[in-house]
Design an enzyme around this catalytic site. Structure first.
Site, short mmCIF file in Angstrom:
data_model
loop_
_atom_site.label_atom_id
_atom_site.label_comp_id
_atom_site.label_asym_id
_atom_site.label_seq_id
_atom_site.Cartn_x
_atom_site.Cartn_y
_atom_site.Cartn_z
CG ASP A 86 0.04 -0.12 2.60
OD1 ASP A 86 0.19 -1.21 2.90
OD2 ASP A 86 0.34 1.07 3.14
CG ASP B 115 1.57 4.93 5.56
OD1 ASP B 115 0.99 3.90 6.28
OD2 ASP B 115 2.08 5.93 6.38
N1 LIG Z 1 1.12 1.12 5.64
C1 LIG Z 1 1.64 0.61 6.57
N2 LIG Z 1 2.13 0.77 7.96
C2 LIG Z 1 2.67 -0.05 8.79
N3 LIG Z 1 2.70 -1.27 8.73
C3 LIG Z 1 2.17 -1.87 7.38
N4 LIG Z 1 2.27 -2.87 6.96
C4 LIG Z 1 1.89 -3.13 5.71
N5 LIG Z 1 1.24 -1.80 5.17
C5 LIG Z 1 1.76 -0.91 6.42
#
Ligand SMILES: Nc1ncnc2[nH]cnc12
Ligand SMILES: CSC[C@H]1O[C@H](OP(=O)(O)O)[C@H](O)[C@@H]1O
Length: 288
Positions: A211, A213
């Protein structure tokens, strides 16, 4: 058939709770001086290499990042003779060019944790291991090569921000980490890497971007649903990378990870309490 003496540990993260490529599996429950590991260790064979698999959060994903007993997990690996650990983790991307689905073979950390135990050496034994380069260069090289041959986009190097969690970051935090030049964010790898170094076990990670974030204006803020969907779509690539990397990491190490404690213990051996010798013997006996 040549059988390697090197035992390779695999720690599976979110979405990787088992590996069908490991044969002749036995389930091993280990009691450690530090309490309970995340789950039973699964020992078996990948080709002619003995491997020990542990799902970091336990089968069924029961253990939250701040509750992980990293010491028990790493001590258990050591007890089973593991000298090299390959870890798999889901991470958020902090850079446009690290696209969800890409792999990053990370090489640095920034610590944003607050509630973690991250050393074996307390209670009468003081040790300061080097950690300038927190990942094993031999394992990183093997992972970069293995990932490159699977066709997945792989980034060689990157800084992993280890946040506390379990909540995801705020937008202000995410933008701050970007301004620091960090590449990916996760909740689990730093303590594992520190403790592996203290236990003289080589350690490296396949960080899979799942992703963007919450900093990216063109994408929704991260959700568990999104992480799981990207992970499911790519977890077979992670398994492929592991299957290629495992045989490549059984040759003699040229790194210094497996002698990290040689000059790190400050404590006068004559002052070490019996209790500490019992608790830490597996790690320090050859030095004190
Ligand atoms: N955006 C994110 N922040 C923290 N841990 C994660 N693991 C997978 N995506 C994450
Ligand atoms: C399910 S999203 C957050 C979760 O995923 C990562 O876990 P792991 O490193 O074990 O793959 C992240 O660190 C969080 O624990």
């Amino acid at each position: 058939m040549h059988t390697s003496d090197t035992v390779v540990g695999i720690i599976g993260g979110s979405g990787l709770y088992q590996m069908d490529a490991i044969h002749d599996l036995e389930e091993i429950h280990i009691a450690t001086p530090f309490g309970e590991p995340s789950d039973a260790f699964l020992r078996g064979r990948m080709g002619d290499t003995t491997v020990v698999f542990l799902p970091r959060h336990g089968r069924g994903h029961r253990v939250s990042p701040s509750e992980l007993n990293f010491r028990a997990n790493i001590w258990g690996m050591k007890k089973l003779g593991v000298s090299r650990i390959l870890s798999v983790s889901a991470v958020g991307s902090l850079k446009e060019e690290i696209v969800p689905g890409d792999f990053v073979i990370v090489d640095q950390f920034i610590d944003r944790t607050r509630h973690r135990v991250d050393t074996f050496y307390t209670g009468g034994v003081v040790a300061h291991v080097m950690f300038a380069d927190p990942f094993c260069p031999n394992l990183r090289e093997a992972l970069v090569a293995a990932a490159g041959s699977t066709g997945v986009k792989v980034h060689d190097g990157g800084t992993y921000v280890n946040m506390e969690g379990p909540q995801f970051s705020t937008r202000a935090e995410s933008k701050l980490y970007r301004s620091w030049g960090a590449d990916v964010i996760g909740m689990t790898n730093l303590q594992e890497a520190k403790l592996a170094r203290e236990a003289e076990i080589c350690y490296a990670t396949i960080a899979m971007a799942t992703d963007y974030d919450c900093w990216h204006e063109g994408h929704d803020a991260v959700t568990v649903e999104q992480v799981v969907a990207t992970m499911h779509a790519n977890v077979d690539h992670a398994r492929d990378v592991l299957m290629k990397a495992v045989p490549a990491v059984t040759s003699a190490p040229t790194c210094g990870c497996q002698s990290a404690l040689a000059h790190a213990i400050m404590t006068d051996p004559t002052t070490i309490p019996d209790e500490a010798r019992d608790r830490l013997g597996l790690l320090i006996d050859k030095y004190v």
